[in-house]
Design an enzyme around this catalytic site. Structure first.
Site, PDB file in Angstrom:
ATOM      1  N   GLY A   1      46.997  42.484  59.059  1.00 23.23           N
ATOM      2  CA  GLY A   1      46.681  41.614  57.932  1.00 23.23           C
ATOM      3  C   GLY A   1      45.846  42.268  56.847  1.00 23.23           C
ATOM      4  O   GLY A   1      45.363  41.598  55.935  1.00 23.23           O
TER       5      GLY A   1
ATOM      6  N   HIS B   1      44.655  26.708  47.059  1.00 26.10           N
ATOM      7  CA  HIS B   1      44.133  26.437  48.410  1.00 26.10           C
ATOM      8  C   HIS B   1      44.736  27.427  49.401  1.00 26.10           C
ATOM      9  O   HIS B   1      45.158  27.069  50.500  1.00 26.10           O
ATOM     10  CB  HIS B   1      44.450  24.992  48.822  1.00 26.10           C
ATOM     11  CG  HIS B   1      43.644  24.510  49.993  1.00 26.10           C
ATOM     12  ND1 HIS B   1      42.280  24.309  49.917  1.00 26.10           N
ATOM     13  CD2 HIS B   1      43.992  24.196  51.267  1.00 26.10           C
ATOM     14  CE1 HIS B   1      41.841  23.875  51.085  1.00 26.10           C
ATOM     15  NE2 HIS B   1      42.855  23.812  51.928  1.00 26.10           N
TER      16      HIS B   1
ATOM     17  N   ASP C   1      45.267  48.031  42.362  1.00 28.59           N
ATOM     18  CA  ASP C   1      44.170  47.135  42.716  1.00 28.59           C
ATOM     19  C   ASP C   1      42.829  47.809  42.447  1.00 28.59           C
ATOM     20  O   ASP C   1      41.940  47.221  41.810  1.00 28.59           O
ATOM     21  CB  ASP C   1      44.285  46.740  44.192  1.00 28.59           C
ATOM     22  CG  ASP C   1      43.136  45.877  44.661  1.00 28.59           C
ATOM     23  OD1 ASP C   1      43.172  44.666  44.402  1.00 28.59           O
ATOM     24  OD2 ASP C   1      42.190  46.410  45.279  1.00 28.59           O
TER      25      ASP C   1
ATOM     26  N   GLY D   1      34.833  41.646  46.675  1.00 31.16           N
ATOM     27  CA  GLY D   1      34.980  40.583  47.659  1.00 31.16           C
ATOM     28  C   GLY D   1      33.612  40.037  48.016  1.00 31.16           C
ATOM     29  O   GLY D   1      32.907  39.475  47.172  1.00 31.16           O
TER      30      GLY D   1
ATOM     31  N   LYS E   1      39.675  47.008  39.464  1.00 32.46           N
ATOM     32  CA  LYS E   1      38.266  46.830  39.813  1.00 32.46           C
ATOM     33  C   LYS E   1      37.374  47.814  39.058  1.00 32.46           C
ATOM     34  O   LYS E   1      36.312  47.433  38.560  1.00 32.46           O
ATOM     35  CB  LYS E   1      38.090  46.982  41.322  1.00 32.46           C
ATOM     36  CG  LYS E   1      38.754  45.858  42.112  1.00 32.46           C
ATOM     37  CD  LYS E   1      38.710  46.115  43.605  1.00 32.46           C
ATOM     38  CE  LYS E   1      39.398  45.012  44.380  1.00 32.46           C
ATOM     39  NZ  LYS E   1      39.440  45.285  45.842  1.00 32.46           N
TER      40      LYS E   1
END
Length: 408
Positions: A182, A9, A196, A129, A200
């Site tokens: 962020g 969560h 990363d 995403g 992908k």
């Protein structure tokens, strides 16, 4: 009613729950049934959540609940995500995940278990995403023989490079800004060192060419060595610098796969993808180049892709979606030294251009004060380039930077 469980969560998990709760009517209209969140697995407590009574800290409550048909894994990391997902699939539950690390490391195994158990293992959100890419490659472009997939697959590095290109920021300053906004984690190594993006492109390569490509099979470089000097020289050569994940099928059937910074020509469709946006180009024999563009991360964009997979699972509860690739041993991947690229070199010393031309043949060069020179070579195997650059270094030239030039 279709009961689902959400494992995790955090940013994405809370976004999935939010969409499932606030878009009930639209989702019902799509599948003709209600999607009901029955359990949410997290070690933390969320007393203010509208579904606070459905939280659990015990995975066994999910695995033993026969009403739960679909499990969403948005925990991240490999463990215990791998163990939990494997058990869910073997228990006859379909699984949806946004976890690129999991798919890159265990995709072939988990897809095989899903095939045997006649359930689904879907992962649209693991690559782009909120950008649709897995489903379009698997369905919309199925009539094509894919020759190449290349893209800007990491928003953090693209944001940093954009700030260096447009605002003249130093790498460290751009990274700090990305963290403040962020876009970058406190520990940004997975992004800035290329891991990363590598995960992908491994997933996309596995899909495109039918054999699992593991991250440790792929030559990977990050952007930590890119300087403002490189950015400025790239512009003079008619290019921008981007971190690119690329896989290309060769005439002999082998594949050439790499993750590395590249000089991307202004004319490329990937050159103008800036800030935290991602862009993925799929080159098919029928369609030519197709580019998918959008935000590659973020709470709701990623959650949107996860929910799309949940809906897909709901409509295929008794029929597995065909999404599959075999395991791979890397025997279809060429060595990085065989990979052919034109190269950019930034160097310092006396008569750099003359010495470079003697070694590389025809070059394009730019000289600046302080005996600094940048030049570009023709295309050649990377191993051959390294041998020549070592000879140039032995001839008194200080090599400051080398970057591939992408023919994208």
């Amino acid at each position: 009613m279709v009961s689902v469980a959400i494992m995790g969560h955090g940013v994405v998990g809370s976004g999935v729950a939010e969409i499932l709760l606030t878009h009930k009517q639209k989702l019902f209209a799509s599948i003709g049934e209600e999607i009901y969140i029955k359990k949410v697995l997290d070690l933390r407590e969320f007393p203010d959540s509208p579904i606070a009574d459905r939280f659990t800290k015990d995975f066994e409550e999910i695995i033993n609940d026969l009403e739960i048909r679909i499990v969403v894994e948005v925990m991240g990391g490999l463990h215990p995500a791998y163990e939990f997902v494997k058990r869910c699939l073997k228990a006859g539950k379909s699984v949806v995940t946004s976890n690129k690390e999991l798919v890159a490391a265990y995709g072939a195994e988990l897809l095989e278990i899903a095939r045997v158990e006649n359930v689904n293992f879907l992962f649209e959100a693991s690559v782009g995403g909120g950008i649709p890419i897995i489903r379009p490659m698997n369905q919309c472009l199925v009539a094509n023989i894919v020759d190449e997939v290349a893209g800007i697959l990491n928003g953090t590095t693209n944001f940093i490079l954009t700030k260096m290109i447009e605002d003249g920021m130093q790498f460290r300053d751009a990274l700090r800004l990305a963290q403040e906004l962020g876009f970058a984690e406190r520990n940004p190594s997975a992004d800035i060192e290329g891991h990363d993006a590598c995960r992908k492109i491994c997933i996309l390569a596995s899909m495109a060419f039918g054999k699992h490509v593991y991250p440790d099979m792929v030559h990977t470089e990050g952007i930590t060595g890119i300087t403002l000097e490189d950015v400025k020289y790239a512009e003079k050569f008619g290019c921008v610098i981007k971190l690119i994940g690329r896989v290309k099928k060769l005439k002999n059937g082998m594949i050439d796969i790499i993750t590395a910074p590249m000089l991307v020509p202004f004319k490329s469709q990937l050159a103008n993808i800036d800030n935290e946006f991602n862009g993925i180009m799929v080159r098919g024999d029928c369609t030519g180049d197709v580019v998918f563009y959008g935000k590659g991360a973020g709470k709701l964009p990623t959650a949107s892709a996860v929910v799309a997979d949940i809906v897909d699972c709901c409509t295929h509860l008794k029929q597995r979606r065909f999404l599959y690739w075999a395991d791979g041993k890397g025997d279809n991947i060429i060595n990085v030294n065989e990979s052919e690229f034109a190269m950019y070199v930034r160097a310092k010393g006396k008569d750099v251009a003359v010495k470079a031309e003697a070694l590389f043949g025809s070059i394009q060069s730019i000289n600046t004060p302080g005996k600094r020179t940048a030049f570009t070579t023709g295309k050649m195997p990377y191993g051959e380039f390294i041998k020549k650059i070592n000879k140039l270094s032995a001839d008194g030239v200080e090599i400051l930077s080398t970057i591939r030039i992408g023919d994208l």
